[in-house]
Structures are given as structure tokens and as C-alpha cells.
Design a protein around this motif. Structure first.
Motif, PDB file in Angstrom:
ATOM      1  N   GLY A   1       0.720  -1.123  -0.061  1.00 12.36           N
ATOM      2  CA  GLY A   1       0.086   0.064   0.059  1.00 12.36           C
ATOM      3  C   GLY A   1       0.748   1.184  -0.110  1.00 12.36           C
ATOM      4  N   TYR A   2       1.712   1.174   1.022  1.00 16.07           N
ATOM      5  CA  TYR A   2       2.625   2.399   1.085  1.00 16.07           C
ATOM      6  C   TYR A   2       3.558   2.762  -0.311  1.00 16.07           C
ATOM      7  N   SER A   3       4.079   1.607  -0.781  1.00 18.02           N
ATOM      8  CA  SER A   3       4.861   1.722  -2.036  1.00 18.02           C
ATOM      9  C   SER A   3       4.104   2.068  -3.083  1.00 18.02           C
ATOM     10  N   LEU A   4       3.036   1.654  -3.424  1.00 20.02           N
ATOM     11  CA  LEU A   4       1.969   1.907  -4.701  1.00 20.02           C
ATOM     12  C   LEU A   4       1.604   3.357  -4.371  1.00 20.02           C
TER      13      LEU A   4
ATOM     14  N   VAL B   1       1.614   6.482 -18.497  1.00 21.54           N
ATOM     15  CA  VAL B   1       1.041   6.099 -17.350  1.00 21.54           C
ATOM     16  C   VAL B   1       0.237   4.781 -17.301  1.00 21.54           C
ATOM     17  N   PRO B   2       0.837   4.043 -16.186  1.00 17.98           N
ATOM     18  CA  PRO B   2      -0.057   2.592 -16.032  1.00 17.98           C
ATOM     19  C   PRO B   2      -1.516   3.105 -15.713  1.00 17.98           C
ATOM     20  N   GLN B   3      -2.199   2.152 -16.172  1.00 20.65           N
ATOM     21  CA  GLN B   3      -3.802   2.138 -16.238  1.00 20.65           C
ATOM     22  C   GLN B   3      -4.276   1.190 -14.985  1.00 20.65           C
ATOM     23  N   SER B   4      -3.438   0.491 -14.539  1.00 21.39           N
ATOM     24  CA  SER B   4      -4.164  -0.835 -13.712  1.00 21.39           C
ATOM     25  C   SER B   4      -2.943  -1.023 -12.591  1.00 21.39           C
ATOM     26  N   LYS B   5      -3.751  -1.845 -11.413  1.00 21.39           N
ATOM     27  CA  LYS B   5      -2.680  -2.049 -10.210  1.00 21.39           C
ATOM     28  C   LYS B   5      -1.670  -3.039 -10.924  1.00 21.39           C
ATOM     29  N   LEU B   6      -1.942  -4.171 -11.719  1.00 26.49           N
ATOM     30  CA  LEU B   6      -1.056  -4.939 -12.209  1.00 26.49           C
ATOM     31  C   LEU B   6       0.150  -4.070 -13.226  1.00 26.49           C
TER      32      LEU B   6
END
Length: 256
Positions: free
Chosen positions: A49-52, A68-73
Motif C-alpha cells: 500500500g505504501y509503495s504503490l 502512465v499505467p492504467q491498472s494495479k497490475l
């Protein structure tokens, strides 16, 4: 060397591979190794959670022209790419690229054995889908139908409900390095569980996970064979870092 080549070539196309420079290393994510004896459910969730949150909030300052990434994966993939410990575990569709990565981190002077992990992608994913269907009657996705939706399925179903399953996929948005390496990822659906505890559970008892141990004395022979296949850092990384790694490996292979 002939026996090793035969063992790798006999495996069908539905396998994915990971190389280890030490046969004693377990199958674990960088996040698991980073936390070490501090590993538990609470710390795993706090760290991710912190790093994300911090990586996302500051990404625009450093990303330059990168997407820019569009998903958590996708976010986890980019974080892993730049050295952040995540629960992703790098695999490849090529046993020889996996073999290269085993050599890249290897120190010949130790004379330790190397290893290649080989996982039956089809069996693992079929078991994972079966697990989800057993808990969600509305879930109808299959390995075929998931293409183009893998990020969405992971984020909205697998990760959301913290299913104790193994998930093998690559994000929709691939960087050039992953593409060169025929890369894919193994990830624990439940952040609070280690990947070995999941793949060793009854759920995957019929899924083949091979560990091929390789004598360290074959190091130079393997290096020569991979060089003839044009599998080296220059090709795999495609940048100056790859060139530097390639030269380092040449020195190591012929001076130890």
C-alpha cells in the motif's frame, strides 16, 4: 549439457520458466525476500500500500515520456521494472532466457548448482479459474476469454477478494524489456500469502511444477551455448546497461 537441453526441449509450449543462480533459493517474490523474517500479512499489506501510493503520486515527476499505467497490475510491473520489491515473480516463455538469467546472477567461484523452475501455465490457470468459479457462480471467464481483460480480472476479482490462487499473466501495457524477454509474471492472488504456500496447496496438487537442478560445472558450457543462440544481455535489455552486463559476463565466463 545434452541432457539439460533434452530436459528443456521436451517440455511442451504451455510451460513458463524462471532461472535461479542458486538451486537452494526458494520460489519467492522480491517482496517476500525484502521483508524476510518480518513477513506477515500486516507488513505485506502495509508495504504494498505504501509503495504503490508513493510511486503513483510521484510518478509524473520522473516518468518523462513513459506511459502512465492504467491498472494495479501495470503499476506493479513498472515498479518491479525499476527495482521496487513487489509480489510479482518474473517468468519467461523461453527456457533458454530463464537459463541466461540463472547465469547472470551466478558466481562461478561458489560452484553451487543452478536451477530452472518450469511451471505448467495451463494447469495452474485452469485450477485458478476453477477455484474462482467455486466461490462465484457468476464468474464465467476462461483462459481464452481473459485475453485483453487480464488486468481487469486481476484487479476487480482476484486481488479484490484476495483469493488464495496463483495468477500468471502480463499487464496489457508491456514495456520493451518484458517483450524482449518473452516475459510474464507469477503473482499471489492473496497478498497475505506467500507464493510457495499457494502453489503447494491441495488446490494445485495436480499441477506440475518442475525444478531442474543444473551442476555449476556446466556454467561455461551453458554460456557458450547461449552465446551461439544470441541470447545475451545486449539483446535481452537492449540498452547500455545490457551492454555492460554482457561485457561483465564475458569476463566472468573466461577468467574464473
Amino acid at each position: 549439457m545434452e541432457e539439460l537441453s533434452r530436459s528443456l526441449n521436451e517440455l511442451p509450449n504451455n510451460y513458463i520458466f524462471r532461472g535461479h543462480a542458486d538451486a537452494e533459493w526458494p520460489l519467492s517474490s522480491a517482496l517476500e525476500r525484502f521483508l524476510g523474517n518480518r513477513w506477515d500479512a500486516t507488513n505485506a499489506r502495509k508495504f504494498e500500500g505504501y509503495s504503490l501510493e508513493n510511486f503513483r503520486s510521484k510518478y509524473h515527476i520522473y516518468c518523462g515520456d513513459e506511459h502512465v499505467p492504467q491498472s494495479k497490475l501495470a503499476w506493479l510491473s513498472v515498479m518491479q521494472h525499476y527495482g521496487m520489491p513487489t509480489r510479482l515473480i518474473d517468468f519467461t516463455a523461453s527456457p533458454y532466457i530463464a537459463l541466461y538469467f540463472a547465469l547472470e546472477s551466478y558466481t562461478p567461484q561458489t560452484q553451487k548448482d543452478l536451477a530452472i523452475y518450469a511451471i505448467d501455465y495451463t494447469a495452474i490457470m485452469d485450477s485458478s479459474f476453477q477455484f474462482i468459479r467455486g466461490r462465484d457462480s457468476k464468474f464465467t471467464e476462461t483462459r481464452t476469454s481473459m485475453h485483453g481483460k487480464q488486468d481487469e480480472i486481476f484487479e476487480n476479482i482476484v486481488d479484490r477478494y484476495s483469493y488464495d490462487i496463483a495468477w500468471i499473466t502480463e499487464p496489457d501495457q508491456l514495456n520493451a524489456r518484458i517483450d524482449r524477454q518473452c516475459g510474464t509474471f507469477l503473482i499471489a492472488g492473496n497478498l497475505e500469502s506467500t507464493i510457495e504456500s499457494i502453489v503447494n496447496s491441495d488446490q494445485y496438487s495436480q499441477c506440475e511444477i518442475k525444478k531442474i537442478c543444473i551442476p555449476g560445472r556446466l556454467y561455461e558450457n551453458i554460456y557458450v551455448a547461449l552465446r551461439k543462440m544470441n541470447i545475451n544481455s545486449k539483446v535481452i535489455y537492449g540498452d547500455l546497461a545490457g551492454l555492460a552486463r554482457s561485457i561483465k559476463m564475458e569476463l566472468q565466463a573466461y577468467t574464473f
